[in-house]
Design a protein around this motif. Structure first.
Motif, PDB file in Angstrom:
ATOM      1  N   GLU A 114      35.902  29.924  36.349  1.00  0.00           N
ATOM      2  CA  GLU A 114      35.252  30.070  37.654  1.00  0.00           C
ATOM      3  C   GLU A 114      35.129  31.537  38.031  1.00  0.00           C
ATOM      4  N   PRO A 115      33.922  32.000  38.390  1.00  0.00           N
ATOM      5  CA  PRO A 115      33.738  33.411  38.768  1.00  0.00           C
ATOM      6  C   PRO A 115      34.244  33.678  40.182  1.00  0.00           C
ATOM      7  N   ILE A 116      34.348  34.956  40.525  1.00  0.00           N
ATOM      8  CA  ILE A 116      34.706  35.351  41.888  1.00  0.00           C
ATOM      9  C   ILE A 116      33.567  34.983  42.828  1.00  0.00           C
ATOM     10  N   GLY A 117      32.360  35.260  42.391  1.00  0.00           N
ATOM     11  CA  GLY A 117      31.163  34.984  43.175  1.00  0.00           C
ATOM     12  C   GLY A 117      29.947  35.333  42.356  1.00  0.00           C
ATOM     13  N   VAL A 118      28.776  35.147  42.942  1.00  0.00           N
ATOM     14  CA  VAL A 118      27.522  35.357  42.222  1.00  0.00           C
ATOM     15  C   VAL A 118      26.592  36.228  43.053  1.00  0.00           C
ATOM     16  N   VAL A 119      25.966  37.205  42.401  1.00  0.00           N
ATOM     17  CA  VAL A 119      24.929  38.022  43.023  1.00  0.00           C
ATOM     18  C   VAL A 119      23.645  37.825  42.227  1.00  0.00           C
ATOM     19  N   ILE A 120      22.547  37.531  42.936  1.00  0.00           N
ATOM     20  CA  ILE A 120      21.239  37.381  42.290  1.00  0.00           C
ATOM     21  C   ILE A 120      20.377  38.547  42.771  1.00  0.00           C
ATOM     22  N   PRO A 121      20.399  39.674  42.037  1.00  0.00           N
ATOM     23  CA  PRO A 121      19.708  40.883  42.501  1.00  0.00           C
ATOM     24  C   PRO A 121      18.191  40.737  42.471  1.00  0.00           C
ATOM     25  N   ALA A 130      23.942  48.743  43.846  1.00  0.00           N
ATOM     26  CA  ALA A 130      24.765  48.511  45.034  1.00  0.00           C
ATOM     27  C   ALA A 130      25.907  47.548  44.736  1.00  0.00           C
ATOM     28  N   ALA A 131      25.632  46.484  43.992  1.00  0.00           N
ATOM     29  CA  ALA A 131      26.672  45.503  43.659  1.00  0.00           C
ATOM     30  C   ALA A 131      27.765  46.130  42.807  1.00  0.00           C
ATOM     31  N   ILE A 132      27.358  46.977  41.862  1.00  0.00           N
ATOM     32  CA  ILE A 132      28.349  47.643  41.008  1.00  0.00           C
ATOM     33  C   ILE A 132      29.214  48.589  41.831  1.00  0.00           C
ATOM     34  N   ARG A 161      34.546  49.768  44.072  1.00  0.00           N
ATOM     35  CA  ARG A 161      35.460  50.126  45.168  1.00  0.00           C
ATOM     36  C   ARG A 161      36.548  49.070  45.359  1.00  0.00           C
ATOM     37  N   ASN A 162      36.214  47.819  45.048  1.00  0.00           N
ATOM     38  CA  ASN A 162      37.146  46.728  45.276  1.00  0.00           C
ATOM     39  C   ASN A 162      37.933  46.313  44.025  1.00  0.00           C
ATOM     40  N   GLY A 163      37.698  47.001  42.933  1.00  0.00           N
ATOM     41  CA  GLY A 163      38.420  46.683  41.705  1.00  0.00           C
ATOM     42  C   GLY A 163      38.066  45.332  41.115  1.00  0.00           C
ATOM     43  N   ALA A 164      36.823  44.878  41.349  1.00  0.00           N
ATOM     44  CA  ALA A 164      36.383  43.576  40.840  1.00  0.00           C
ATOM     45  C   ALA A 164      35.562  43.749  39.567  1.00  0.00           C
ATOM     46  N   ALA A 165      35.768  42.862  38.618  1.00  0.00           N
ATOM     47  CA  ALA A 165      35.001  42.893  37.375  1.00  0.00           C
ATOM     48  C   ALA A 165      33.583  42.391  37.620  1.00  0.00           C
ATOM     49  N   LEU A 166      32.646  42.867  36.796  1.00  0.00           N
ATOM     50  CA  LEU A 166      31.240  42.456  36.871  1.00  0.00           C
ATOM     51  C   LEU A 166      30.808  41.854  35.543  1.00  0.00           C
ATOM     52  N   LEU A 167      29.937  40.846  35.606  1.00  0.00           N
ATOM     53  CA  LEU A 167      29.486  40.170  34.402  1.00  0.00           C
ATOM     54  C   LEU A 167      27.988  39.895  34.477  1.00  0.00           C
ATOM     55  N   CYS A 183      36.299  35.529  35.145  1.00  0.00           N
ATOM     56  CA  CYS A 183      36.727  35.762  36.526  1.00  0.00           C
ATOM     57  C   CYS A 183      36.155  37.099  36.965  1.00  0.00           C
ATOM     58  N   ALA A 184      34.905  37.072  37.400  1.00  0.00           N
ATOM     59  CA  ALA A 184      34.174  38.293  37.720  1.00  0.00           C
ATOM     60  C   ALA A 184      33.072  37.967  38.715  1.00  0.00           C
ATOM     61  N   VAL A 185      32.435  39.018  39.221  1.00  0.00           N
ATOM     62  CA  VAL A 185      31.214  38.834  40.008  1.00  0.00           C
ATOM     63  C   VAL A 185      30.054  38.747  39.012  1.00  0.00           C
ATOM     64  N   VAL A 186      29.421  37.590  38.947  1.00  0.00           N
ATOM     65  CA  VAL A 186      28.328  37.365  38.010  1.00  0.00           C
ATOM     66  C   VAL A 186      27.023  37.898  38.593  1.00  0.00           C
ATOM     67  N   LEU A 187      26.298  38.683  37.801  1.00  0.00           N
ATOM     68  CA  LEU A 187      24.976  39.174  38.182  1.00  0.00           C
ATOM     69  C   LEU A 187      23.936  38.355  37.421  1.00  0.00           C
ATOM     70  N   ASP A 188      23.213  37.491  38.115  1.00  0.00           N
ATOM     71  CA  ASP A 188      22.212  36.635  37.479  1.00  0.00           C
ATOM     72  C   ASP A 188      20.842  37.300  37.559  1.00  0.00           C
ATOM     73  N   PHE A 189      20.354  37.782  36.412  1.00  0.00           N
ATOM     74  CA  PHE A 189      19.083  38.506  36.358  1.00  0.00           C
ATOM     75  C   PHE A 189      17.877  37.586  36.196  1.00  0.00           C
TER      76      PHE A 189
END
Length: 463
Positions: free
Chosen positions: A41-48, A56-58, A63-69, A84-90
């Motif tokens: 399960e990811p931390i959350g999802v960003v759809i840029p 901006a998401a990165i 700053r918050n020490g969260a992983a990105l995927l 376990c990361a913030v997923v970037l759905d392109f």
């Protein structure tokens, strides 16, 4: 405290990003799986919506020490798009063809662009993108760059790394970087930068100086591989292209927001010769002779997939070319500038087949529509396997094993012996042309026995 941190991260992302920010339970569950056997399960999802959103998401995640995927179509079979990361759905918005240069044979694309969409865009001008995965209807260019994808025609076009010219991306602090071919003088200038980009170049120089001999000595000689970082690019006898260095890094080195990709001329004519075998071993042994004829592709499909196709409403309509009940078929494709050229190549193969007495039948397809239908059946292989009835399912925990094609006839029987020792059977399909076979053991993961089989087979193979 964890929930509070997630809420703070979500609020900061919503303020910084124009695209969608999803931290709800449904979205996290939806993005916890891909085409692999893994679920995280990811931390959350960003759809840029654009590159500014990515940056901006990165920056917020940094700053918050969260992983990105970064994520594209989610077609990965070894869990690259779940963590376990913030997923970037392109795939939703950043999926455009930005520019095509017909004379210089390249296209600028966004990472969420689906491979078939790119080929549809450039087909009217007689071009195509060489690497062609079986998931071409949903796999994205960003994912292909991340995984260094190949496909059925990698014997002709190589891997994705051979087709990257330049990438634009964001580093871990959100700063932009453009990577491409770099001269020694330009490399030295980059090293003097005080930014994270400068540090990147200094680290690359250090790795090249410290580990050059280890890289030359330790990297596999067989080119058809897509595992680990492409450090061998640092020691090749050609100008360094930093874009090639990050291909295959699965989003761990930077987040790509744009890529300049090489295109190739589409073959004017193609033909298929589908050879039928009573035994898969005969198919493997004859593949070396077939490779000597200069094919455009040589693809293996075994009985398990063919049987599933017969029971599938859509695929059964494409089975007219199959004669009898083969244990395996090899789809051999030839390409040329004229119909006479491809006809001559097929006839040469048939002469070799008669002389070598391999295959009990063959079906030759010159018609473009029929060829397309046969290829659709081949590309449906994984989907058909996933529809296997019963509790035992084809599990993708042994993926893209590759050897020199001349060793396939020895390699696959040894693989089958390992699985037999642990009471498992499997499906075999893939690229005989380059020695890359997809193997899917049928395992019931709902039982303790099934879990033991996975562990035992993996341990014996990787030991």
């Amino acid at each position: 405290s964890i929930i509070r941190a997630m809420t703070d991260l979500e609020h900061q992302l919503r303020r910084a990003v124009e695209g969608d920010v999803r931290f709800d339970a449904y979205s996290r569950l939806l993005y916890s799986t891909d085409a692999s056997m893994y679920q995280v399960e990811p931390i959350g999802v960003v759809i840029p919506r654009h590159a500014g959103d990515v940056q901006a998401a990165i920056e917020v995640a940094h700053r918050n020490g969260a992983a990105l995927l970064p994520r594209g179509g989610g077609t990965s079979l070894t869990g690259q798009t779940v963590n376990c990361a913030v997923v970037l759905d392109f795939s939703r918005h950043m999926n455009r063809v930005l520019e095509v240069n017909e004379e210089e044979l390249w296209a600028r694309v966004e990472p969420g662009l689906v491979q078939d969409e790119l080929n549809h865009h450039v087909r009217p001008v007689g071009l195509l993108f060489g690497p062609d995965t079986s998931t071409s209807s949903r796999a994205t260019l960003g994912g292909m760059l991340g995984n260094n994808s190949g496909g059925a025609h990698s014997i002709a076009y190589g891997l994705t790394i051979e087709h990257v010219i330049e990438v634009t991306g964001c580093l871990a602090d959100g700063s932009r970087i453009v990577l491409g071919e770099v001269s020694p003088a330009a490399f030295e200038a980059k090293m003097r930068l005080t930014s994270l980009e400068g540090q990147v170049y200094r680290e690359v120089a250090r790795i090249r100086e410290q580990y050059a001999e280890d890289i030359r000595r330790g990297y596999p000689r067989h080119w058809r591989r897509a595992c680990g970082y492409s450090l061998d690019e640092l020691v090749k006898d050609r100008p360094l292209n930093m874009a090639r260095l990050v291909v295959g890094s699965e989003g761990t080195l930077l987040t790509i927001v744009e890529a300049k990709m090489r295109l190739v001329r589409r073959p004017r004519h193609t033909a298929l010769d589908v050879i039928h075998y009573h035994d898969i071993q005969e198919a493997l042994e004859s593949s070396q002779t077939i490779l000597e004829t200069g094919p455009y592709a040589v693809e293996l499909t075994d009985r398990m997939i063919l049987d599933l196709a017969r029971g599938n409403i859509e695929q059964s309509k494409r089975m007219g070319f199959v004669e009898g009940d083969p244990a395996a078929i090899l789809i051999v494709e030839y390409a040329g500038e004229s119909e006479a050229e491809v006809t001559g190549k097929v006839e040469a193969l048939e002469a070799r087949r008669a002389q070598g007495r391999f295959g009990y039948a063959s079906h030759i397809a010159y018609d473009a529509a029929e060829q397309q239908s046969i290829w659709k059946l081949r590309k449906a292989g994984l989907g058909l396997l996933l529809g296997t009835r019963g509790d035992s399912k084809p599990i993708a925990f042994i993926e893209d094993t590759a050897v020199d094609p001349k060793h396939l006839a020895e390699f696959i029987p040894r693989f089958r012996d390992i699985m037999a020792r642990h009471g498992a059977e499997g499906a075999y399909y893939g690229h005989c042309s380059v020695g890359c076979i997809h193997i899917r053991p049928l395992i019931n993961l709902k039982t303790e026995r099934g879990l033991e089989q996975v562990e035992a087979i993996a341990t014996e193979i990787f030991d």
